[in-house]
Design a protein around this motif. Sequence first.
Motif, PDB file in Angstrom:
ATOM      1  N   LYS A 141       1.183  -1.229  -0.130  1.00  0.00           N
ATOM      2  CA  LYS A 141       0.022  -0.185   0.162  1.00  0.00           C
ATOM      3  C   LYS A 141       1.022   1.461  -0.238  1.00  0.00           C
ATOM      4  N   VAL A 142       2.147   1.277   0.429  1.00  0.00           N
ATOM      5  CA  VAL A 142       2.954   2.322   0.622  1.00  0.00           C
ATOM      6  C   VAL A 142       2.945   3.374  -0.867  1.00  0.00           C
ATOM      7  N   PRO A 143       2.493   4.450  -1.500  1.00  0.00           N
ATOM      8  CA  PRO A 143       2.780   4.722  -2.234  1.00  0.00           C
ATOM      9  C   PRO A 143       3.668   4.582  -3.847  1.00  0.00           C
ATOM     10  N   GLY A 144       3.537   4.593  -4.759  1.00  0.00           N
ATOM     11  CA  GLY A 144       4.438   3.747  -5.911  1.00  0.00           C
ATOM     12  C   GLY A 144       5.064   2.535  -6.017  1.00  0.00           C
ATOM     13  N   THR A 145       4.800   1.889  -4.618  1.00  0.00           N
ATOM     14  CA  THR A 145       5.055   0.971  -4.790  1.00  0.00           C
ATOM     15  C   THR A 145       4.819  -0.420  -5.888  1.00  0.00           C
ATOM     16  N   PHE A 146       5.775  -0.916  -7.175  1.00  0.00           N
ATOM     17  CA  PHE A 146       5.434  -1.905  -7.776  1.00  0.00           C
ATOM     18  C   PHE A 146       5.830  -3.121  -7.312  1.00  0.00           C
ATOM     19  N   CYS A 147       7.569  -2.562  -6.749  1.00  0.00           N
ATOM     20  CA  CYS A 147       7.972  -4.147  -6.605  1.00  0.00           C
ATOM     21  C   CYS A 147       8.514  -3.950  -4.863  1.00  0.00           C
ATOM     22  N   LEU A 148       8.581  -5.531  -4.647  1.00  0.00           N
ATOM     23  CA  LEU A 148       9.456  -5.428  -3.475  1.00  0.00           C
ATOM     24  C   LEU A 148      10.497  -6.315  -3.523  1.00  0.00           C
ATOM     25  N   ILE A 149      11.387  -5.865  -2.464  1.00  0.00           N
ATOM     26  CA  ILE A 149      12.600  -6.967  -2.135  1.00  0.00           C
ATOM     27  C   ILE A 149      12.574  -7.120  -0.955  1.00  0.00           C
ATOM     28  N   GLN A 150      12.347  -8.612  -0.780  1.00  0.00           N
ATOM     29  CA  GLN A 150      12.168  -9.719   0.636  1.00  0.00           C
ATOM     30  C   GLN A 150      13.640  -9.889   1.011  1.00  0.00           C
ATOM     31  N   THR A 151      13.825  -9.861   1.904  1.00  0.00           N
ATOM     32  CA  THR A 151      15.650  -9.512   2.354  1.00  0.00           C
ATOM     33  C   THR A 151      15.046 -11.130   3.829  1.00  0.00           C
ATOM     34  N   GLU A 163      -8.329  -5.340  -6.171  1.00  0.00           N
ATOM     35  CA  GLU A 163      -7.542  -4.008  -5.983  1.00  0.00           C
ATOM     36  C   GLU A 163      -6.396  -3.496  -7.113  1.00  0.00           C
ATOM     37  N   TYR A 164      -6.295  -4.360  -7.194  1.00  0.00           N
ATOM     38  CA  TYR A 164      -4.961  -4.545  -8.363  1.00  0.00           C
ATOM     39  C   TYR A 164      -5.369  -4.651 -10.164  1.00  0.00           C
ATOM     40  N   VAL A 165      -6.707  -4.439 -10.527  1.00  0.00           N
ATOM     41  CA  VAL A 165      -6.867  -5.216 -11.282  1.00  0.00           C
ATOM     42  C   VAL A 165      -5.952  -3.669 -12.729  1.00  0.00           C
ATOM     43  N   GLY A 166      -5.805  -5.588 -13.609  1.00  0.00           N
ATOM     44  CA  GLY A 166      -4.850  -4.860 -14.713  1.00  0.00           C
ATOM     45  C   GLY A 166      -3.420  -4.615 -14.469  1.00  0.00           C
ATOM     46  N   LYS A 167      -3.402  -4.135 -12.960  1.00  0.00           N
ATOM     47  CA  LYS A 167      -2.074  -4.619 -12.869  1.00  0.00           C
ATOM     48  C   LYS A 167      -0.900  -5.374 -11.956  1.00  0.00           C
ATOM     49  N   ILE A 168       0.575  -4.588 -12.255  1.00  0.00           N
ATOM     50  CA  ILE A 168       1.879  -5.704 -12.812  1.00  0.00           C
ATOM     51  C   ILE A 168       1.544  -5.914 -11.464  1.00  0.00           C
ATOM     52  N   LEU A 169       2.799  -6.252 -10.616  1.00  0.00           N
ATOM     53  CA  LEU A 169       3.718  -6.623  -9.389  1.00  0.00           C
ATOM     54  C   LEU A 169       4.762  -7.241  -9.700  1.00  0.00           C
ATOM     55  N   SER A 170       5.887  -6.891  -9.078  1.00  0.00           N
ATOM     56  CA  SER A 170       6.415  -7.922  -8.889  1.00  0.00           C
ATOM     57  C   SER A 170       7.259  -7.824  -7.490  1.00  0.00           C
ATOM     58  N   VAL A 171       7.825  -8.814  -7.121  1.00  0.00           N
ATOM     59  CA  VAL A 171       8.725  -9.214  -6.005  1.00  0.00           C
ATOM     60  C   VAL A 171      10.265  -9.767  -5.669  1.00  0.00           C
ATOM     61  N   ASN A 172      10.581  -9.814  -5.551  1.00  0.00           N
ATOM     62  CA  ASN A 172      12.213  -9.993  -5.258  1.00  0.00           C
ATOM     63  C   ASN A 172      12.722 -10.808  -4.158  1.00  0.00           C
TER      64      ASN A 172
END
Length: 215
Positions: A141-151, A163-172
């Motif tokens: 939900k943080v503004p501008g986020t589309f990708c997270l790098i999990q540590t 809540e993200y219809v048609g949106k692409i998210l990325s996780v690393n």
Amino acid sequence: MKKQIYKLSTMFFLGLGAIAFGQQTGSVGINVEVPAATLDIQPNSDNAAISATTNEGILVPKLSKERVANIADGSLVEGTMVYVDGISYSGSNNKVSGINANGFYYYDGNLWVKVGSKGATLNAITGGIREVAQANAEQWKVPGTFCLIQTTDATINMPDPSEYVGKILSVNNQSRTQLNYGGDYTPVSASTLQGGKGHLLMSNGSAWYIIGGSY
């Protein structure tokens, strides 16, 4: 006479018990008669000694993330540097989306970027890549986020796809171990993400589908 006035005003401004030298070239030296740059600050001979115990260095303004977010756009200048000493913020100013921990940040003309982060991630380029301990709904939900790098080795929890219809998210995954997807919105046909790999996920409104990434 002009040089003497300049010396006194510089000392008053800095509040230092130091000798300031003004040069015709427009350079200023603190404890150095011939500045090697626009501003050249050196400790005096006593404070430069190995046995000296005085605090030497430069202090930049300490501001909270919320205070940085409130800086008016018209007054922001590229190259401005601050030290952020509090990251509590509930606003939506995308310029501070990259502020996720205390530390030194500079304004690159578009976003506030953590010193030392530009070579490690694309944060300064995209404004949406953030390093976090766990990818979960609150982090997305943080503004501008589309990708997270999990540590860490916590589960990866995707947000509600409606809540993200048609949106692409990325996780690393940078935890170096296999991670499991958890929560209520596990991607279709995927339950794990290997160390050092990433997934691109797209929502159709009812589920997340992996459409690319590294495996």
